[in-house]
Design a protein around this motif. Structure first.
Motif, PDB file in Angstrom:
ATOM      1  N   LYS A  59       0.858  -1.186   0.000  1.00  0.00           N
ATOM      2  CA  LYS A  59       0.000   0.000   0.000  1.00  0.00           C
ATOM      3  C   LYS A  59       0.893   1.234   0.000  1.00  0.00           C
ATOM      4  CE  LYS A  59      -3.253  -2.432   2.991  1.00  0.00           C
ATOM      5  NZ  LYS A  59      -2.293  -3.539   3.260  1.00  0.00           N
ATOM      6  N   SER A  60       0.371   2.344  -0.543  1.00  0.00           N
ATOM      7  CA  SER A  60       1.196   3.546  -0.589  1.00  0.00           C
ATOM      8  C   SER A  60       0.342   4.804  -0.668  1.00  0.00           C
ATOM      9  CB  SER A  60       2.143   3.509  -1.789  1.00  0.00           C
ATOM     10  OG  SER A  60       1.411   3.604  -2.999  1.00  0.00           O
ATOM     11  N   PHE A  61       0.929   5.894  -0.148  1.00  0.00           N
ATOM     12  CA  PHE A  61       0.460   7.246  -0.415  1.00  0.00           C
ATOM     13  C   PHE A  61       1.441   7.828  -1.418  1.00  0.00           C
ATOM     14  CE2 PHE A  61      -1.282   6.472   3.841  1.00  0.00           C
ATOM     15  CZ  PHE A  61      -2.594   6.908   3.677  1.00  0.00           C
ATOM     16  N   SER A  62       1.045   7.836  -2.673  1.00  0.00           N
ATOM     17  CA  SER A  62       1.947   8.253  -3.744  1.00  0.00           C
ATOM     18  C   SER A  62       1.329   9.426  -4.494  1.00  0.00           C
ATOM     19  CB  SER A  62       2.200   7.081  -4.698  1.00  0.00           C
ATOM     20  OG  SER A  62       3.144   7.425  -5.679  1.00  0.00           O
ATOM     21  N   ASN A  63       2.003  10.593  -4.419  1.00  0.00           N
ATOM     22  CA  ASN A  63       1.530  11.809  -5.080  1.00  0.00           C
ATOM     23  C   ASN A  63       0.092  12.131  -4.681  1.00  0.00           C
ATOM     24  OD1 ASN A  63       3.953  12.240  -6.740  1.00  0.00           O
ATOM     25  ND2 ASN A  63       3.287  10.380  -7.802  1.00  0.00           N
ATOM     26  N   VAL A  64      -0.163  12.059  -3.368  1.00  0.00           N
ATOM     27  CA  VAL A  64      -1.527  12.246  -2.900  1.00  0.00           C
ATOM     28  C   VAL A  64      -1.502  12.776  -1.467  1.00  0.00           C
ATOM     29  CG1 VAL A  64      -1.805   9.935  -1.893  1.00  0.00           C
ATOM     30  CG2 VAL A  64      -3.792  11.112  -2.860  1.00  0.00           C
ATOM     31  N   SER A  65      -2.608  13.433  -1.070  1.00  0.00           N
ATOM     32  CA  SER A  65      -2.794  13.879   0.299  1.00  0.00           C
ATOM     33  C   SER A  65      -4.050  13.236   0.865  1.00  0.00           C
ATOM     34  CB  SER A  65      -2.928  15.411   0.370  1.00  0.00           C
ATOM     35  OG  SER A  65      -1.734  16.039  -0.019  1.00  0.00           O
ATOM     36  N   PHE A  66      -4.014  12.949   2.152  1.00  0.00           N
ATOM     37  CA  PHE A  66      -5.171  12.369   2.837  1.00  0.00           C
ATOM     38  C   PHE A  66      -5.406  13.141   4.124  1.00  0.00           C
ATOM     39  CE2 PHE A  66      -6.596   8.982   5.980  1.00  0.00           C
ATOM     40  CZ  PHE A  66      -7.949   9.120   5.663  1.00  0.00           C
ATOM     41  N   ASN A  67      -6.634  13.646   4.277  1.00  0.00           N
ATOM     42  CA  ASN A  67      -7.027  14.416   5.454  1.00  0.00           C
ATOM     43  C   ASN A  67      -7.963  13.554   6.295  1.00  0.00           C
ATOM     44  OD1 ASN A  67      -8.149  16.259   7.312  1.00  0.00           O
ATOM     45  ND2 ASN A  67      -7.951  17.956   5.861  1.00  0.00           N
ATOM     46  N   ASN A  68      -7.509  13.169   7.480  1.00  0.00           N
ATOM     47  CA  ASN A  68      -8.306  12.311   8.347  1.00  0.00           C
ATOM     48  C   ASN A  68      -8.942  13.121   9.463  1.00  0.00           C
ATOM     49  OD1 ASN A  68      -9.389  10.065   9.770  1.00  0.00           O
ATOM     50  ND2 ASN A  68      -7.597  10.100  11.127  1.00  0.00           N
ATOM     51  N   GLY A  69     -10.275  13.152   9.458  1.00  0.00           N
ATOM     52  CA  GLY A  69     -11.003  13.781  10.547  1.00  0.00           C
ATOM     53  C   GLY A  69     -11.747  12.774  11.393  1.00  0.00           C
ATOM     54  N   GLY A  70     -11.621  11.490  11.044  1.00  0.00           N
ATOM     55  CA  GLY A  70     -12.326  10.430  11.747  1.00  0.00           C
ATOM     56  C   GLY A  70     -11.370   9.511  12.464  1.00  0.00           C
ATOM     57  N   THR A  71     -11.477   8.209  12.192  1.00  0.00           N
ATOM     58  CA  THR A  71     -10.623   7.215  12.836  1.00  0.00           C
ATOM     59  C   THR A  71     -10.011   6.305  11.782  1.00  0.00           C
ATOM     60  OG1 THR A  71     -11.964   7.194  14.851  1.00  0.00           O
ATOM     61  CG2 THR A  71     -10.529   5.299  14.474  1.00  0.00           C
ATOM     62  N   VAL A  72      -8.694   6.160  11.839  1.00  0.00           N
ATOM     63  CA  VAL A  72      -7.979   5.211  10.982  1.00  0.00           C
ATOM     64  C   VAL A  72      -7.477   4.091  11.867  1.00  0.00           C
ATOM     65  CG1 VAL A  72      -5.971   4.835   9.510  1.00  0.00           C
ATOM     66  CG2 VAL A  72      -7.301   6.946   9.282  1.00  0.00           C
ATOM     67  N   ASN A  73      -7.920   2.872  11.595  1.00  0.00           N
ATOM     68  CA  ASN A  73      -7.436   1.691  12.306  1.00  0.00           C
ATOM     69  C   ASN A  73      -6.433   0.965  11.410  1.00  0.00           C
ATOM     70  OD1 ASN A  73      -9.014   2.053  14.634  1.00  0.00           O
ATOM     71  ND2 ASN A  73     -10.787   1.086  13.669  1.00  0.00           N
ATOM     72  N   TRP A  74      -5.150   1.174  11.707  1.00  0.00           N
ATOM     73  CA  TRP A  74      -4.066   0.539  10.960  1.00  0.00           C
ATOM     74  C   TRP A  74      -3.827  -0.812  11.617  1.00  0.00           C
ATOM     75  CZ3 TRP A  74       1.588   2.811  10.951  1.00  0.00           C
ATOM     76  CH2 TRP A  74       2.351   2.132   9.997  1.00  0.00           C
ATOM     77  N   GLN A  75      -4.480  -1.824  11.086  1.00  0.00           N
ATOM     78  CA  GLN A  75      -4.572  -3.108  11.764  1.00  0.00           C
ATOM     79  C   GLN A  75      -3.276  -3.907  11.672  1.00  0.00           C
ATOM     80  OE1 GLN A  75      -8.137  -4.966  10.231  1.00  0.00           O
ATOM     81  NE2 GLN A  75      -9.479  -3.484  11.242  1.00  0.00           N
ATOM     82  N   ALA A  76      -3.140  -4.845  12.631  1.00  0.00           N
ATOM     83  CA  ALA A  76      -1.918  -5.638  12.716  1.00  0.00           C
ATOM     84  C   ALA A  76      -1.712  -6.496  11.479  1.00  0.00           C
ATOM     85  CB  ALA A  76      -1.958  -6.516  13.965  1.00  0.00           C
ATOM     86  N   SER A  77      -2.801  -6.835  10.787  1.00  0.00           N
ATOM     87  CA  SER A  77      -2.690  -7.675   9.594  1.00  0.00           C
ATOM     88  C   SER A  77      -2.092  -6.934   8.407  1.00  0.00           C
ATOM     89  CB  SER A  77      -4.069  -8.209   9.201  1.00  0.00           C
ATOM     90  OG  SER A  77      -4.935  -7.149   8.837  1.00  0.00           O
TER      91      SER A  77
END
Length: 304
Positions: A59-77
């Motif tokens: 997975k990648s953030f490539s040439n992009v922006s992400f604005n999080n106003g909620g909840t991101v669960n970066w899971q162990a999997s």
């Protein structure tokens, strides 16, 4: 005879939205590939919305922006997440639930950043969660870094602004050059390597520790305060921390223990109890102006 009045379309639409209540929370799942705003998840992510990052595929953030106003669960999997000219603005909760890395990749150093004014949390995993595997991701913080377990390691260039809180039963480790501007609170911060600069830095709490490496230094050009915690804040490093004070070190409560490599061209406040020479006052081991605030505050040079 009843009277009818036409309601403008805009007013009718607003009335219907009010009657409908708030929009239902939405959950989005990211399992592989590059993040695409509006497809992978909205940007900004709404306050009630959740983004689940899962599965081991790349997975990648490539040439992009992400604005999080909620909840991101970066899971162990999930595996690590790559950055290539990627930018994250976190105003909500980013919850790392495993031992993973936000990693710079690419042939050249592009503009990569993670700006946290919300909560960056590590809630699971006894190992290490890293922001940046090298200097390739700039981390700017005015929110909370919450290591509930394990260790959060910051390997990029770091700026900690007013409002920064380091907390949790785990640890937060800084491995590269950082700037501390304004008031911050710490219960678990360790400055492991790099040149640290204080710009009107105010420490609320007493858990700030330097350790490891021989390149550590902290330069204070403003006001570095200890405002709470009756114990000792240690700025010692047996392998060679250098503390340079060009401004003011203001110990309002408790003790700041200074390293042996201490250079003072500024002011130490709270250096000794008031009274005539020989009645408890201690002369500084280096040049600079010493002022006394109260007996409850003191400074202590490292021995040796």
């Amino acid at each position: 005879m009843p009277t009818f009045r036409r309601i403008p379309a805009a007013s009718a639409a607003a009335l219907l939205m009010a009657l409908a209540g708030p929009a239902a929370a939405a959950t989005f799942t990211w399992t592989n590939g590059a993040f695409v705003p509006g497809t992978t998840a909205p940007s900004p992510l709404g306050a009630a919305d959740v983004l689940k990052i899962q599965d081991a595929a790349a997975k990648s953030f490539s040439n992009v922006s992400f604005n999080n106003g909620g909840t991101v669960n970066w899971q162990a999997s999930s595996g690590n997440i790559g950055f290539n000219n990627g930018n994250i603005i976190n105003k909500g909760v980013w919850d790392a639930q495993g031992d993973r890395v936000l990693a710079f990749f690419g042939c050249t150093v592009a503009t990569n950043s993670f700006a946290n004014s919300g909560i960056f949390r590590k809630s699971a995993g006894s190992g290490i969660t890293q922001i940046s595997n090298s200097a390739g991701i700039a981390f700017t913080n005015s929110g909370t870094i919450d290591a509930q377990t394990g260790t959060i390691v910051l390997n990029g260039s770091n700026t900690f602004n007013t409002g920064t809180v380091f907390t949790g039963a785990g640890g937060v480790v800084v491995n590269r050059a950082s700037t501390f501007s304004g008031e911050f609170t710490s219960s678990n911060l360790n400055l492991a390597a790099g040149v640290q600069t204080g710009n009107a830095a105010v420490l609320n709490g007493q858990a700030l520790e330097f350790f490891g490496g021989t390149s550590n230094s902290f330069t204070n050009n403003g006001v570095f305060k200890k405002t709470s915690g009756s114990g000792t804040t240690s700025l010692t490093n047996p392998t060679g921390l250098t503390f340079v004070n060009n401004g003011t070190v203001d110990v309002q409560v408790g003790t700041i223990q200074l390293p042996g490599a201490f250079s003072n061209a500024g002011t130490l406040i709270g250096a000794a109890c008031p009274g005539p020479p020989g009645a408890g006052q201690r002369a500084p081991p280096r040049a600079g102006l010493i002022k006394s605030r109260r007996c409850a505050a003191s400074w202590s040079p490292a021995t040796g």
